[in-house]
Motif scaffolding. Structure first.
Motif, PDB file in Angstrom:
ATOM      1  N   PHE A   1     145.413 111.540 -35.372  1.00 15.20           N
ATOM      2  CA  PHE A   1     146.005 112.065 -34.148  1.00 15.20           C
ATOM      3  C   PHE A   1     146.529 113.481 -34.364  1.00 15.20           C
ATOM      4  CE2 PHE A   1     149.349 110.056 -36.496  1.00 15.20           C
ATOM      5  CZ  PHE A   1     150.449 110.884 -36.338  1.00 15.20           C
ATOM      6  N   LEU A   2     146.536 113.945 -35.610  1.00 17.02           N
ATOM      7  CA  LEU A   2     146.960 115.308 -35.924  1.00 17.02           C
ATOM      8  C   LEU A   2     145.719 116.204 -35.979  1.00 17.02           C
ATOM      9  CD1 LEU A   2     149.520 114.420 -38.718  1.00 17.02           C
ATOM     10  CD2 LEU A   2     150.040 115.121 -36.371  1.00 17.02           C
ATOM     11  N   THR A   3     145.700 117.231 -35.168  1.00 22.99           N
ATOM     12  CA  THR A   3     144.516 118.065 -35.004  1.00 22.99           C
ATOM     13  C   THR A   3     143.962 118.626 -36.307  1.00 22.99           C
ATOM     14  OG1 THR A   3     145.196 118.619 -32.768  1.00 22.99           O
ATOM     15  CG2 THR A   3     143.582 120.067 -33.794  1.00 22.99           C
ATOM     16  N   PRO A   4     144.741 119.292 -37.149  1.00 25.13           N
ATOM     17  CA  PRO A   4     144.147 119.879 -38.364  1.00 25.13           C
ATOM     18  C   PRO A   4     143.528 118.836 -39.292  1.00 25.13           C
ATOM     19  CG  PRO A   4     146.325 120.788 -37.988  1.00 25.13           C
ATOM     20  CD  PRO A   4     146.147 119.647 -37.032  1.00 25.13           C
TER      21      PRO A   4
ATOM     22  N   SER B   1     135.703 123.515 -30.635  1.00 28.20           N
ATOM     23  CA  SER B   1     136.704 122.467 -30.765  1.00 28.20           C
ATOM     24  C   SER B   1     137.961 122.942 -30.052  1.00 28.20           C
ATOM     25  CB  SER B   1     136.989 122.200 -32.242  1.00 28.20           C
ATOM     26  OG  SER B   1     137.954 121.195 -32.360  1.00 28.20           O
ATOM     27  N   ILE B   2     138.312 122.227 -29.010  1.00 33.24           N
ATOM     28  CA  ILE B   2     139.471 122.606 -28.200  1.00 33.24           C
ATOM     29  C   ILE B   2     140.425 121.424 -28.188  1.00 33.24           C
ATOM     30  CG2 ILE B   2     140.273 123.355 -25.939  1.00 33.24           C
ATOM     31  CD1 ILE B   2     137.385 124.352 -25.430  1.00 33.24           C
TER      32      ILE B   2
ATOM     33  N   SER C   1     143.009 129.920 -33.058  1.00 33.96           N
ATOM     34  CA  SER C   1     144.343 130.237 -32.556  1.00 33.96           C
ATOM     35  C   SER C   1     145.316 129.136 -32.951  1.00 33.96           C
ATOM     36  CB  SER C   1     144.316 130.407 -31.036  1.00 33.96           C
ATOM     37  OG  SER C   1     143.908 129.195 -30.423  1.00 33.96           O
ATOM     38  N   SER C   2     145.002 128.418 -34.004  1.00 37.61           N
ATOM     39  CA  SER C   2     145.812 127.281 -34.430  1.00 37.61           C
ATOM     40  C   SER C   2     147.118 127.736 -35.081  1.00 37.61           C
ATOM     41  CB  SER C   2     145.025 126.419 -35.406  1.00 37.61           C
ATOM     42  OG  SER C   2     145.804 125.324 -35.812  1.00 37.61           O
TER      43      SER C   2
ATOM     44  N   ARG D   1     140.517 117.420 -21.969  1.00 38.22           N
ATOM     45  CA  ARG D   1     140.002 116.083 -21.668  1.00 38.22           C
ATOM     46  C   ARG D   1     138.553 116.144 -21.215  1.00 38.22           C
ATOM     47  NH1 ARG D   1     144.298 112.982 -18.048  1.00 38.22           N
ATOM     48  NH2 ARG D   1     142.303 112.108 -17.386  1.00 38.22           N
ATOM     49  N   ARG D   2     137.742 115.303 -21.813  1.00 35.39           N
ATOM     50  CA  ARG D   2     136.319 115.191 -21.474  1.00 35.39           C
ATOM     51  C   ARG D   2     136.129 114.873 -19.996  1.00 35.39           C
ATOM     52  NH1 ARG D   2     131.453 112.263 -23.860  1.00 35.39           N
ATOM     53  NH2 ARG D   2     130.582 111.275 -22.044  1.00 35.39           N
TER      54      ARG D   2
END
Length: 153
Positions: A79-82, A39-40, A129-130, A44-45
């Motif tokens: 929209f928030l990664t965590p 998970s990065i 590395s979050s 962009r795909r």
């Protein structure tokens, strides 16, 4: 047939097939296979070779993906990664797993993928590395559940 109905039917079929494979498999799958979730954030795909981008931007992932099961779609729950990541790790929406903001904790009755794998004999490791876990330490225990080893950068 609408796309979402087709996707639900595909998921149900995959679940049934997976259950049959797991129940009839002589050797535990963890002795034969690895599960690697990459998970990065902000990659962009449409700029990855594995998805057809012509420039050599993700050569290591592209090489690895040649022999891997690669999913074509990902639908973020936030929209928030965590918050979105916790949905990936639990298979639950944010309001179900309890992680709806940066200071929220994962509910005790929500089970993570790592916990399920660990209970079934897999060795579980995560590399992260979050910065959110340093800035908002309330989130870290939920993400740590089920891992034998946690490495942070």
């Amino acid at each position: 047939m609408k796309t979402y109905v087709r996707n639900i039917l595909i998921l149900l079929f995959a679940g049934v097939v997976g259950a049959v494979v797991l129940s009839t498999h002589e050797k535990p799958l963890y002795e034969e296979k690895n599960v690697i979730l990459i998970s990065i954030d902000s990659l962009r795909r449409d700029h990855m070779g594995v998805y057809g981008y012509p420039r050599n931007t993700t050569s290591a992932i592209d090489a690895w993906a040649k022999d891997a099961l690669v999913f074509d779609n990902y639908f973020a729950t936030s929209f928030l990664t965590p918050i979105s990541e916790m949905s990936v790790h639990t298979g639950e929406y944010p309001f179900t797993n309890g992680v709806t903001h940066f200071t929220a904790s994962l509910k005790k009755d929500s089970e993570t993928l790592a916990e399920i794998l660990q209970k079934n004999g897999w060795q579980t490791v995560t590399f992260s590395s979050s910065p959110e876990f340093v800035i908002f330490p309330e989130m870290a225990p939920g993400f740590a559940r089920g891992y034998d080893l946690i490495e942070s950068a």
